[in-house]
Design a protein around this motif. Structure first.
Motif, PDB file in Angstrom:
ATOM      1  N   ARG A 296       0.986  -1.319  -0.155  1.00 29.74           N
ATOM      2  CA  ARG A 296       0.052  -0.046  -0.275  1.00 29.74           C
ATOM      3  C   ARG A 296       0.962   1.347  -0.091  1.00 29.74           C
ATOM      4  N   GLU A 297       1.840   1.255   0.758  1.00 29.16           N
ATOM      5  CA  GLU A 297       2.863   2.516   0.809  1.00 29.16           C
ATOM      6  C   GLU A 297       3.398   2.456  -0.657  1.00 29.16           C
ATOM      7  N   GLY A 298       3.878   1.338  -1.235  1.00 26.92           N
ATOM      8  CA  GLY A 298       4.586   1.466  -2.573  1.00 26.92           C
ATOM      9  C   GLY A 298       3.701   1.872  -3.635  1.00 26.92           C
ATOM     10  N   TYR A 299       2.235   1.432  -3.484  1.00 30.85           N
ATOM     11  CA  TYR A 299       1.474   1.867  -4.576  1.00 30.85           C
ATOM     12  C   TYR A 299       1.051   3.512  -4.572  1.00 30.85           C
ATOM     13  N   ARG A 300       1.247   4.152  -3.220  1.00 30.21           N
ATOM     14  CA  ARG A 300       1.172   5.569  -3.371  1.00 30.21           C
ATOM     15  C   ARG A 300       2.268   6.054  -4.005  1.00 30.21           C
ATOM     16  N   GLU A 301       3.295   5.599  -4.099  1.00 32.01           N
ATOM     17  CA  GLU A 301       4.509   6.241  -4.617  1.00 32.01           C
ATOM     18  C   GLU A 301       4.565   5.828  -6.126  1.00 32.01           C
ATOM     19  N   TRP A 302       4.398   4.446  -6.640  1.00 33.38           N
ATOM     20  CA  TRP A 302       4.688   3.874  -7.854  1.00 33.38           C
ATOM     21  C   TRP A 302       3.416   3.332  -8.286  1.00 33.38           C
ATOM     22  N   PRO A 303       2.286   4.042  -8.565  1.00 33.64           N
ATOM     23  CA  PRO A 303       0.923   2.966  -9.324  1.00 33.64           C
ATOM     24  C   PRO A 303       1.363   2.479 -10.642  1.00 33.64           C
ATOM     25  N   LYS A 304       2.007   3.539 -11.471  1.00 31.62           N
ATOM     26  CA  LYS A 304       2.440   3.196 -12.910  1.00 31.62           C
ATOM     27  C   LYS A 304       1.252   2.732 -13.660  1.00 31.62           C
ATOM     28  N   ASN A 305       0.100   3.432 -13.544  1.00 34.68           N
ATOM     29  CA  ASN A 305      -0.946   3.169 -14.394  1.00 34.68           C
ATOM     30  C   ASN A 305      -1.734   1.662 -13.988  1.00 34.68           C
ATOM     31  N   ARG A 306      -1.323   1.123 -12.868  1.00 37.56           N
ATOM     32  CA  ARG A 306      -1.772   0.016 -12.390  1.00 37.56           C
ATOM     33  C   ARG A 306      -3.007   0.148 -11.453  1.00 37.56           C
ATOM     34  N   THR A 307      -3.731  -0.924 -11.236  1.00 40.37           N
ATOM     35  CA  THR A 307      -4.835  -1.098 -10.236  1.00 40.37           C
ATOM     36  C   THR A 307      -3.724  -1.418  -9.046  1.00 40.37           C
ATOM     37  N   PHE A 308      -4.447  -1.506  -7.713  1.00 43.21           N
ATOM     38  CA  PHE A 308      -3.652  -1.803  -6.617  1.00 43.21           C
ATOM     39  C   PHE A 308      -3.534  -3.301  -6.563  1.00 43.21           C
ATOM     40  N   GLU A 309      -4.420  -4.275  -7.187  1.00 44.38           N
ATOM     41  CA  GLU A 309      -4.561  -5.586  -7.561  1.00 44.38           C
ATOM     42  C   GLU A 309      -3.258  -5.877  -8.415  1.00 44.38           C
ATOM     43  N   GLU A 310      -3.249  -5.102  -9.360  1.00 48.28           N
ATOM     44  CA  GLU A 310      -2.212  -5.487 -10.485  1.00 48.28           C
ATOM     45  C   GLU A 310      -0.726  -5.040  -9.743  1.00 48.28           C
ATOM     46  N   ILE A 333       6.909  -0.006  10.771  1.00 49.92           N
ATOM     47  CA  ILE A 333       8.089  -0.117   9.870  1.00 49.92           C
ATOM     48  C   ILE A 333       8.671   1.162   9.509  1.00 49.92           C
ATOM     49  N   LEU A 334      10.061   1.047   9.465  1.00 48.71           N
ATOM     50  CA  LEU A 334      10.894   2.538   9.245  1.00 48.71           C
ATOM     51  C   LEU A 334      11.425   2.317   7.785  1.00 48.71           C
ATOM     52  N   TYR A 351      22.945  -9.690  -7.789  1.00 48.89           N
ATOM     53  CA  TYR A 351      21.793  -9.364  -6.908  1.00 48.89           C
ATOM     54  C   TYR A 351      21.166  -7.905  -7.683  1.00 48.89           C
ATOM     55  N   GLY A 352      20.133  -7.797  -7.079  1.00 47.01           N
ATOM     56  CA  GLY A 352      19.158  -6.396  -7.586  1.00 47.01           C
ATOM     57  C   GLY A 352      18.660  -6.008  -6.500  1.00 47.01           C
ATOM     58  N   ILE A 353      18.700  -4.515  -6.349  1.00 43.34           N
ATOM     59  CA  ILE A 353      17.804  -4.004  -5.302  1.00 43.34           C
ATOM     60  C   ILE A 353      16.788  -3.357  -5.731  1.00 43.34           C
ATOM     61  N   GLY A 354      15.637  -3.308  -5.233  1.00 47.81           N
ATOM     62  CA  GLY A 354      14.314  -2.874  -5.683  1.00 47.81           C
ATOM     63  C   GLY A 354      13.442  -2.639  -4.381  1.00 47.81           C
ATOM     64  N   SER A 355      12.433  -1.598  -4.707  1.00 42.43           N
ATOM     65  CA  SER A 355      11.320  -1.171  -3.935  1.00 42.43           C
ATOM     66  C   SER A 355      12.072  -0.608  -2.585  1.00 42.43           C
ATOM     67  N   VAL A 356      12.957   0.277  -2.808  1.00 41.62           N
ATOM     68  CA  VAL A 356      13.370   1.058  -1.675  1.00 41.62           C
ATOM     69  C   VAL A 356      12.435   2.066  -1.229  1.00 41.62           C
ATOM     70  N   LEU A 357      11.826   1.842   0.000  1.00 41.49           N
ATOM     71  CA  LEU A 357      10.563   2.553   0.554  1.00 41.49           C
ATOM     72  C   LEU A 357      10.711   3.191   2.005  1.00 41.49           C
ATOM     73  N   THR A 358      10.612   4.393   2.189  1.00 41.97           N
ATOM     74  CA  THR A 358      10.405   4.710   3.531  1.00 41.97           C
ATOM     75  C   THR A 358       9.006   5.439   3.749  1.00 41.97           C
ATOM     76  N   PRO A 359       8.363   5.011   4.793  1.00 49.21           N
ATOM     77  CA  PRO A 359       6.686   5.630   4.842  1.00 49.21           C
ATOM     78  C   PRO A 359       7.211   7.088   5.220  1.00 49.21           C
ATOM     79  N   GLN A 360       6.174   7.944   4.916  1.00 44.43           N
ATOM     80  CA  GLN A 360       6.297   9.215   4.845  1.00 44.43           C
ATOM     81  C   GLN A 360       6.865   9.922   6.382  1.00 44.43           C
ATOM     82  N   ASN A 361       5.994   9.305   7.285  1.00 44.73           N
ATOM     83  CA  ASN A 361       6.391   9.935   8.486  1.00 44.73           C
ATOM     84  C   ASN A 361       7.688   9.509   9.150  1.00 44.73           C
TER      85      ASN A 361
END
Length: 441
Positions: A296-310, A333-334, A351-361
């Protein structure tokens, strides 16, 4: 911080009687603490007192000017108070005058005292920005010459990077790129290096002693073998080595016997201070039920024209060949990241690094940087190639030693492909084909 004190104690008997070999007893009856230890403990006291006065960790951070102003004021107070209580411990003439002055002013110094006392800032800082600001506000109260400020900051940066999982090559690259040219070896300078009390002729040698070492004890021995201002050089090396290796218990226990009751109390308070700061913060794989929160946090940042389910479906596929890590306080979660194991290239682990995410607060507190360093530390010994695609801020990853691939190796127009690897692997990669570069993940 104790690493600096140990370097000071071990080096004290060699300051004016250099020993250009690694073969010697670490501790003898001729060893003692000097001004390096006294001022290091004073700086630690200033940082602790500043946080105690502000009372809330939430008030401490990169953008809090009140905090840094308070540290600056308290640095003067604690160094003067402790210095006056321990008056005959080898202070330089100008610094001794500063200690006794009723109105102490900076005196344009570039002496290596700027670097020998600064290690608590490297251990206390929660972010790289905080490390750099703490270094400046503490140092400039006396050593405000550009070379003095640079020597302290280089020391703090090496400590901060080592403490947060950077390898030696990354530390070398940072020092080479921003501070000093490390184009020498300890063996190469040992016979010609002479006593020098400046930052520019002490800090590079101390950092190189650490970079060439194989353990904490070897770092101290290597620093002593350089000669010169042995106690200060070893104090700087010891602080970085502590952050990188830790300190063996037998060395720690022996070193503390050289501190009197008052100084031991400051050290024990510092240990409690560090423990309180890190209390309840964990680094671990995300639990299954935490994935939806992250999605849900990631979807707010990177929806990329997808539904949440997608979006959830796409990200769930990554979990099949990777591990999603988080930093958390209890169950809050920090920051989070996914570490993917990809197809090998040129016989190397990838290796790959992906989905680096920090909640807004929690943004702006350095949690993502710390989490990435911990992930990198887990895999660095495999001599891997580590890729990522940056959609927003490549400069952030460059500070973590990721390099932007040349344009002919970029596969995605709106995302920058970057890699972290050793120099020889980088050169080999540039001679290869774009077909070897992992697709966007």
């Amino acid at each position: 911080m104790l690493g600096a004190i140990i370097g000071d104690i071990v080096g004290s008997r060699f300051e004016f009687n250099n020993h250009r070999s690694k073969a010697f007893d670490l501790f003898t009856d001729n060893c003692r603490i000097t001004d390096d230890t006294i001022m290091t403990l004073a700086v630690a006291s200033a940082i602790m007192e500043a946080e105690e006065q502000l009372e809330s960790a939430a008030e401490i951070g990169d953008n809090n000017r009140e905090y840094y102003r308070l540290v600056e004021v308290l640095a003067v107070k604690t160094m003067q108070n402790l210095g006056r209580s321990y008056p005959n411990y080898g202070y330089g003439d100008r610094f001794a005058q500063w200690l006794s002055s009723d109105q102490p002013k900076p005196y344009n110094s570039f002496g290596n005292g700027a670097a020998m006392r600064i290690s608590p800032a490297g251990f206390a800082a929660k972010t790289e920005t905080e490390a750099r600001i703490l270094s400046e506000v503490i140092t400039r109260v006396s050593h405000n010459h550009p070379e003095g400020l640079k020597g302290a900051e280089a020391t703090v940066m090496a400590i901060y990077m080592a403490r947060n999982g950077a390898d030696k090559q990354a530390i070398r690259d940072r020092i080479n790129g921003y501070f000093y040219t490390l184009d020498f070896t300890i063996d190469g300078i040992r016979d010609t290096y002479r006593f020098n009390e400046t930052c520019q002729e002490t800090v590079p040698q101390a950092i190189t002693a650490f970079l060439e070492s194989t353990s904490f004890e070897d770092a101290i021995r290597t620093a002593i073998s350089v000669g010169g201002d042995s106690d200060t050089l070893a104090a700087i090396t010891g602080a970085i080595a502590e952050a990188y290796y830790g300190i063996p218990e037998n060395i720690k226990e022996k070193a503390l016997t050289y501190l009197d009751t008052n100084l031991q109390a400051i050290y024990e308070a510092w240990q409690e201070f560090k423990k309180k700061r890190s209390m309840n913060i964990t680094f671990r794989p995300a639990k299954l039920q935490e994935r939806e929160i992250l999605f849900r946090e990631g979807y707010r940042e990177w929806p990329k024209n997808r539904t949440f389910e997608e979006y959830c479906s796409d990200n769930a596929k990554e979990d099949e060949y990777g591990i999603r890590y988080i930093m958390a306080i209890d169950d809050e979660i920090l920051s989070s990241v996914i570490l993917l194991e990809l197809k090998s290239i040129m016989g190397k682990k990838v290796y790959g690094i992906g989905s680096v995410l920090t909640p807004q607060n929690h943004t702006g507190k350095g949690y993502a940087t710390t989490l990435l360093r911990k992930c990198l530390q887990q895999i660095e010994n495999n001599d891997p190639l580590i890729f990522l695609y940056s959609d927003i801020n490549p400069a952030f990853y460059q500070r973590l030693s990721f390099r932007i691939l040349p344009l002919e190796f970029q596969k995605v127009k709106k995302s920058t492909c970057m890699v972290r690897c050793r120099d020889e692997n980088w050169e080999a990669l540039l001679k290869s084909s774009v077909a070897l570069i992992p697709d966007y993940f």
